[in-house]
Design an enzyme around this catalytic site. Structure first.
Site: not given
Ligand code: AHR
Length: 658
Positions: A45, A241, A375-376
């Site tokens: 990321e 994220c 994602n989340e």
């Molecule tokens: O890895 C950092 C963040 O942690 C990521 O962007 C997210 O998916 C999680 O909350």
């Protein structure tokens, strides 16, 4: 008879008050579940300056003059410099016009500060390039320098060259320069010289020539090498994220990240402002490291690519208002993005997106097999958003496996709601995230032992041990990750992939830690967690083997003295992994069952990561990059039962041969 002797010996030992060796029973009767090649992988990321300022080797910040608050952010202009916005690249329209400062003793030009400075090595070759024109026709001259403005020497520059720009048309120019010193924080300086004819500049770029695999729009070699050396089976990108965006406009838009780099529009990076205590007002995504580069890197490091796309929900942590998200009846463009991505990766060269890939230099398909949607995410809105994606992808591409999510927590309300939903929707895999403290890791050795074998597979897509009050990389946290991973390995029939997160961090630009690999502008180091991942990858094996202690899996459970263990087969080799999470050395015996009468097992070698009390909360660093490294050890024996020891705070891999 043998049993009686063993029993007698055990009774005598316990009467004498001596600790008995822990007997690990490893059955060789039959090979267990195959271990997926994707089991151990990496998660990328753009957080902590992982892309621009990190893996992406571009050294110029704001190269296209597109930073929205100030087109000259990262630049220092002197003399007569004007920012204009009718440049040659429609999606990055800004450029600068340099004109005669109006006095022979004055200068016009620009300095670029790079990302925390521009790190350069003595004698190495750097490719400076720029799109330029002389708007009034004729020619102009630029002097290009790398400089050390803190120098006490007679001059500032580390190298200097001149570039002649000709004609009214925009053209790309380039120079190779060689600094005469190594410097972590140089600057790039551009002077208008000669007759000082008005000159326009756009997309000012500087790369080391020696990038990973020599690509011009390339990656920093030491960092890409650190990925290659993990031999990751799966490569998840581009997050995290940033897939979702603080709002949908700023979500990661893969279509903006392909095609000529000059015309990839800038995107905001949410990690600029997510933590105001570590605020980085100059953190944007140039998309120079885009989806083509991600797929190419997957191929070069031997991983399966796993792109994750927005499901039409903006980051739910940051948006409580339903209007922030895409309504279900307007989801089609998002679904089309997913279908087009499959075409970009795998489609024929005469398909619209396959053509883009081919024009970028890769006519052969990337052979992508997985895609993640969301994602989340959480609440009923997530399955509602996922369902139409699943239908469309199943319909057009039944060969692609779709990854859904169980939300941001390792257990609890959303997790308990989303897992059954993922089963109902028949997602192929479910992405679980857990950034959790010591106790959680110590208690989760058996996490996957009772997962439903008929449901979706597990993708442990983001995890790391985050110690309370010690939220930095250190040996003990990594040791507990190693302990937890024995449970992943033992359950390789249900866990298909697992990726530690995050991957990269610049020492001057991090927002989140711990991370797997750290760097400054010139150096990098691999953390203990990196070594844990590397060892699991290297000793992955082909099949699980049943390993128990007193009939139970070794999961750090009560009465197991903080031991965690697993075993795999690899041809005629056996790898037994043992993690001792305690402060005392423990003797073990590796007892092999299920062997033919005369067959024996022989100790070959071992490899171990260990620490001592004083170093438990330390890790490698830029100055001591190899403080912790796995070390080979020997242990001996041949037979059905082999003695060994598991030192205090250690992760050992015992290699044997049958
Ligand atoms: O890895 C950092 C963040 O942690 C990521 O962007 C997210 O998916 C999680 O909350």
């Amino acid at each position: 008879m043998r049993k009686i002797v063993l029993l007698l010996a055990a009774t005598l030992l316990s009467l004498a008050g001596m600790a008995q060796p822990h007997q690990l029973d490893i059955s060789l009767k039959k090979a267990g579940a195959p271990i997926p090649s994707t089991l151990y992988g990496i998660f990328f990321e753009d957080i902590n300056y992982a892309a621009d300022g990190g893996l992406y080797a571009e050294l110029v910040k704001n190269r296209s003059f597109e930073f929205p608050n100030d087109a000259l952010q990262g630049w220092k202009a002197f003399g007569k410099v004007e920012v204009r916005n009718d440049g040659p690249f429609a999606r990055n329209p800004h450029y600068v016009r340099l004109s005669n400062p109006g006095h022979p003793h004055k200068w016009t030009g620009l300095d670029n500060e790079g990302f925390f400075g521009i790190g350069v090595q003595e004698g190495a070759a750097y490719r400076f390039s720029v799109w330029a024109r002389v708007p009034d026709g004729g020619k102009s001259m630029l002097r290009i320098e790398l400089a050390n403005t803190a120098s006490m020497g007679e001059n500032h520059f580390l190298c200097q060259d001149t570039l002649t720009v000709t004609g009214k048309e925009w053209k790309k120019y380039q120079l190779i320069i060689h600094p005469d010193q190594t410097l972590e924080k140089s600057i790039l300086r551009i002077f208008l010289v000669g007759d000082r004819a008005t000159t326009d500049l756009e997309h000012v770029s500087l790369f080391p020539v020696d990038t990973w695999m020599g690509h011009e729009n390339g990656l920093r070699k030491d960092l890409a090498q650190a990925l290659y050396d993990l031999h990751p089976g799966i490569f998840r990108f581009p997050g995290g994220c940033i897939v979702e965006g603080t709002d949908l406009q700023t979500r990661y838009n893969w279509k903006n990240s392909v095609g000529p780099v000059e015309n990839r529009p800038l995107n905001e990076n949410r990690w600029e402002y997510t933590f105001p205590l570590r605020f980085y007002p100059d953190y944007y995504q140039s998309y120079g490291l885009g989806f083509y580069e991600f797929f190419q890197l997957s191929e070069e490091i031997g991983s399966e690519p796993l792109p994750i796309l927005s499901c039409g929900l903006a980051c739910q942590f940051q948006n409580e208002n339903a209007n922030a998200h895409c309504p279900l009846d307007e989801l089609q463009p998002f679904i089309q993005d997913a279908l087009d991505l499959i075409e970009f990766a795998n489609g024929p060269v005469d398909s619209p997106w396959g053509k883009v890939r081919a024009e970028m230099g890769h006519p052969a398909p990337f052979n992508m097999k997985y895609i993640g949607i969301g994602n989340e995410q959480w609440d009923a809105t997530y399955p509602e958003h996922l369902e139409p994606f699943l239908k469309a992808i199943r319909n057009a591409h039944p060969e692609i496996k779709v990854v859904g999510t169980s939300g941001p927590d390792s257990e609890g309300k959303q997790f308990d709601y989303l897992w059954p939903e993922m089963k109902r929707l028949k997602a192929d895999l479910v992405d679980e995230h857990f950034y959790r403290p010591y106790n959680w890791f110590l208690s989760q050795g058996a996490r996957y032992d009772n997962y439903d074998r008929k449901g979706p597979k597990v993708f442990a897509g983001e995890y790391a041990c985050h110690a309370k009050g010690k939220k930095w990389n250190h040996f003990y946290a990594s040791l507990l990750e190693a302990a937890f991973m024995t449970g992943i390995e033992r359950n390789a029939d249900v866990v298909e992939m697992a990726t530690y997160a995050p991957l990269f961090a610049h020492v001057e630009g991090w927002q989140w830690r711990p991370d797997l690999i750290w760097y400054d502008n010139l150096r990098s180091f691999r953390t203990v967690s990196w070594h844990v991942q590397q060892l699991y990858g290297q000793y992955r094996g082909s099949n699980c083997l049943n390993l128990t202690m007193n009939g139970a899996p070794v999961t750090g459970a009560e009465g197991q003295d903080g031991l965690f263990a697993s075993a795999v087969l690899d041809g005629n080799k056996i790898y037994v992994k043992v993690v001792n999470t305690t402060e005392k050395e423990q003797d073990i015996t590796l007892n092999f069952t299920g062997l033919k009468k005369k067959a024996l097992v022989k100790a070959v070698t071992g490899v171990r990561l260990s620490s001592c009390e004083g170093k438990l909360y330390k890790d490698n660093s830029l100055d001591q990059a190899t403080l912790f490294q796995p070390a080979a050890f020997t242990f001996e024996g041949e037979g059905k039962c082999i003695s060994a020891s598991a030192p205090a705070y250690s992760f050992s891999i015992y290699v044997l041969e049958k």
